[in-house]
Motif scaffolding. Structure first.
Motif, short mmCIF file in Angstrom:
data_model
loop_
_atom_site.label_atom_id
_atom_site.label_comp_id
_atom_site.label_asym_id
_atom_site.label_seq_id
_atom_site.Cartn_x
_atom_site.Cartn_y
_atom_site.Cartn_z
N MET A 187 0.82 -1.21 0.00
CA MET A 187 0.00 0.00 0.00
C MET A 187 0.86 1.26 0.00
N LEU A 188 2.10 1.13 0.46
CA LEU A 188 3.03 2.27 0.47
C LEU A 188 3.89 2.31 -0.80
N ALA A 196 -2.12 -4.50 -3.89
CA ALA A 196 -1.80 -3.14 -3.43
C ALA A 196 -0.78 -2.49 -4.35
N LEU A 197 0.22 -3.25 -4.78
CA LEU A 197 1.21 -2.71 -5.71
C LEU A 197 0.60 -2.42 -7.08
N ALA A 198 -0.40 -3.21 -7.46
CA ALA A 198 -1.04 -3.03 -8.77
C ALA A 198 -1.76 -1.70 -8.89
N VAL A 199 -2.10 -1.10 -7.77
CA VAL A 199 -2.71 0.24 -7.81
C VAL A 199 -1.74 1.22 -8.45
N PHE A 200 -0.44 1.02 -8.22
CA PHE A 200 0.58 1.91 -8.74
C PHE A 200 1.16 1.43 -10.07
N ASN A 201 1.22 0.12 -10.27
CA ASN A 201 1.80 -0.44 -11.49
C ASN A 201 1.01 -1.68 -11.91
N PRO A 202 -0.18 -1.48 -12.51
CA PRO A 202 -1.05 -2.62 -12.83
C PRO A 202 -0.46 -3.59 -13.84
N GLU A 203 0.30 -3.10 -14.80
CA GLU A 203 0.85 -3.98 -15.83
C GLU A 203 1.76 -5.04 -15.22
#
Length: 458
Positions: free
Chosen positions: A306-307, A354-361
């Motif tokens: 999330m961070l 949570a990481l996919a929010v920033f880098n979905p690909e």
């Protein structure tokens, strides 16, 4: 007409009887209520002062932010002098139990960030060995239930085992149907069980009693959280920590800290959650339970996701796998045995979601692969967790470009979610609603987003 008055509520009682105001009150439409107050000359500052909110919160509500939490609605009604019945908040027997200790006293007026700091301070004091029973200032949020059935004056191990059996049965209901089906029962059982602290018992029985009460307090906190009652949840978790520490059970201390950390993750406060997970990891390591340590590491990975800290996510996922591999479930404490291989995949999926929010690909495909593994194994006894997993899977199918599969899995999540009484289900479906809503030109995606919206509002 200027309705501002001095002292008490900033409005006169007749304001609440206007047709538009009564309609807004009956719908608990706080945005419209505040707009109506502005029309009669009540400032944002006065609304904020009366309701215990910041002016920025009042501004956000005026712009359309919804207010759903019961304790906040009650605080708004009381602060502004709104008759509770106008908002459907009148106290009946069930309501009194549901919101016990949530809205009264000076604590209800505290800013949420102050409450978080107080809980963290309390948790640190208990975890690191401070004696806090009845001595710590600022713990007025500890729940004190006052309706009790007489308890025996002398107890043995069988009495404690009854508490454990009751906790297990209620926890099974929570897993299957959500906290809304059993939270009141947990609180009622806890009210009776705590009387046993005054009974005569051997030292071994007393220690086991502390462990059992800690576990039941933890369940009360968890079911309160699941039904949207944050302040009672915090109170029950605080008492659970004290009982667990009194019993000298570091694994249970870690379990309570993990659960409270999850409360903050759910409310999108990963920094606060991370502090509790790290504190819990200290207790987990002291307990010698590898499975308990794995749980804390997995949740740290989620918080780091999330961070947007992929390096730390990878590190904590690796450690989670290592601890899980060397754990012996047969020797693990009861309250951590839920963490099996399905949950391992689910937590890794959550961290990558949570990481996919920033880098979905990069991370959405990983989240899909991990959540598929856990969703294939969940049964009717874990309906709420199954909804969470399916929602994550569907959301990341859409992020990864597989819209139709995302819609299919999302409909399954919604169908199961309708059978679970949990405020968290509605919250956890929100990302899926957002992702489906990005594809308005697709009728199936549009319909799914609308169905989720209606479900969440209901």
């Amino acid at each position: 007409m200027n309705t501002i008055v001095t002292g008490g509520s900033p409005v006169t009682p007749d304001v609440w009887n206007g047709r538009e105001m009564r309609e807004a009150l009956s719908e608990r439409n706080i945005s419209e209520i505040y707009r109506q107050l502005r029309k009669v000359g009540v400032s944002q500052r006065q609304i904020a002062a009366s309701t215990g909110q910041s002016q920025s919160e009042v501004s956000e509500i005026l712009k359309g932010r919804q207010v759903m939490a019961y304790d906040v609605l009650a605080r708004i009604a009381d602060g502004l002098g709104i008759p509770r019945g106008y908002m459907g908040l009148a106290y009946d027997g069930a309501t009194a139990v549901r919101v016990a200790n949530a809205t009264s006293g000076p604590q209800a007026e505290e800013d949420e960030s102050v409450k978080r700091r107080k809980f963290l301070s309390h948790a640190a004091a208990v975890t690191m060995g401070a004696a806090v029973f009845g001595k710590e200032e600022g713990t007025t949020w500890i729940p004190q239930d006052d309706v009790r059935t007489p308890a025996p004056a002398n107890i043995g191990m069988s009495d404690v085992q009854q508490i454990q059996a009751t906790t297990k049965a209620l926890r099974d209901l929570d897993y299957r149907y959500g906290g809304g089906t059993c939270r009141d029962a947990v609180v009622a059982q806890l009210s009776w069980a705590q009387q046993l602290l005054d009974a005569t018992a051997s030292e071994a029985v007393k220690r086991k009693l502390f462990v059992s009460l800690a576990d039941m307090q933890s369940l009360a906190g968890w079911t309160s959280f699941d039904t949207g009652l944050l302040d009672p949840a915090r109170g029950h978790f605080g008492k659970a920590l004290e009982f667990a520490k009194q019993a000298g059970d570091e694994s249970l201390v870690a379990s309570v800290l993990y659960r409270m950390g999850r409360v903050y993750l759910h409310h999108e406060e990963p920094n606060e959650a991370l502090k509790l997970f790290q504190l819990g990891q200290i207790a987990a390591q002291e307990s010698g339970s590898a499975l308990t340590t794995a749980v804390l590491c997995a949740n740290e990975a989620w918080a780091y996701g999330m961070l947007d800290r992929p390096d730390q996510v990878q590190k904590m996922v690796g450690r989670t796998k290592d601890e899980f591999a060397r754990a012996d479930p047969a020797e693990a404490p009861d309250w951590v045995r839920f963490f099996n291989v399905n949950d391992l995949h689910g937590m890794i999926g959550s961290a990558n979601d949570a990481l996919a929010v920033f880098n979905p690909e990069k991370y959405a495909p990983i989240a899909v692969a991990e959540t598929i593994k856990c969703n294939e194994a969940y049964g009717a006894d874990m309906q709420r967790t199954h909804v969470f997993g399916l929602s994550l899977q569907a959301t990341n199918h859409i992020r990864a470009g597989d819209l139709q599969q995302g819609i299919k899995v999302g409909r399954n999540a919604l169908t199961i979610g309708e059978n679970v009484r949990s405020a968290r289900v509605a919250d956890r479906l929100k990302p899926l609603q957002i992702e489906a809503g990005k594809h308005r030109m697709n009728s199936d995606a549009r319909d799914l987003a609308e169905e989720i919206r209606r479900f969440r509002e209901a």
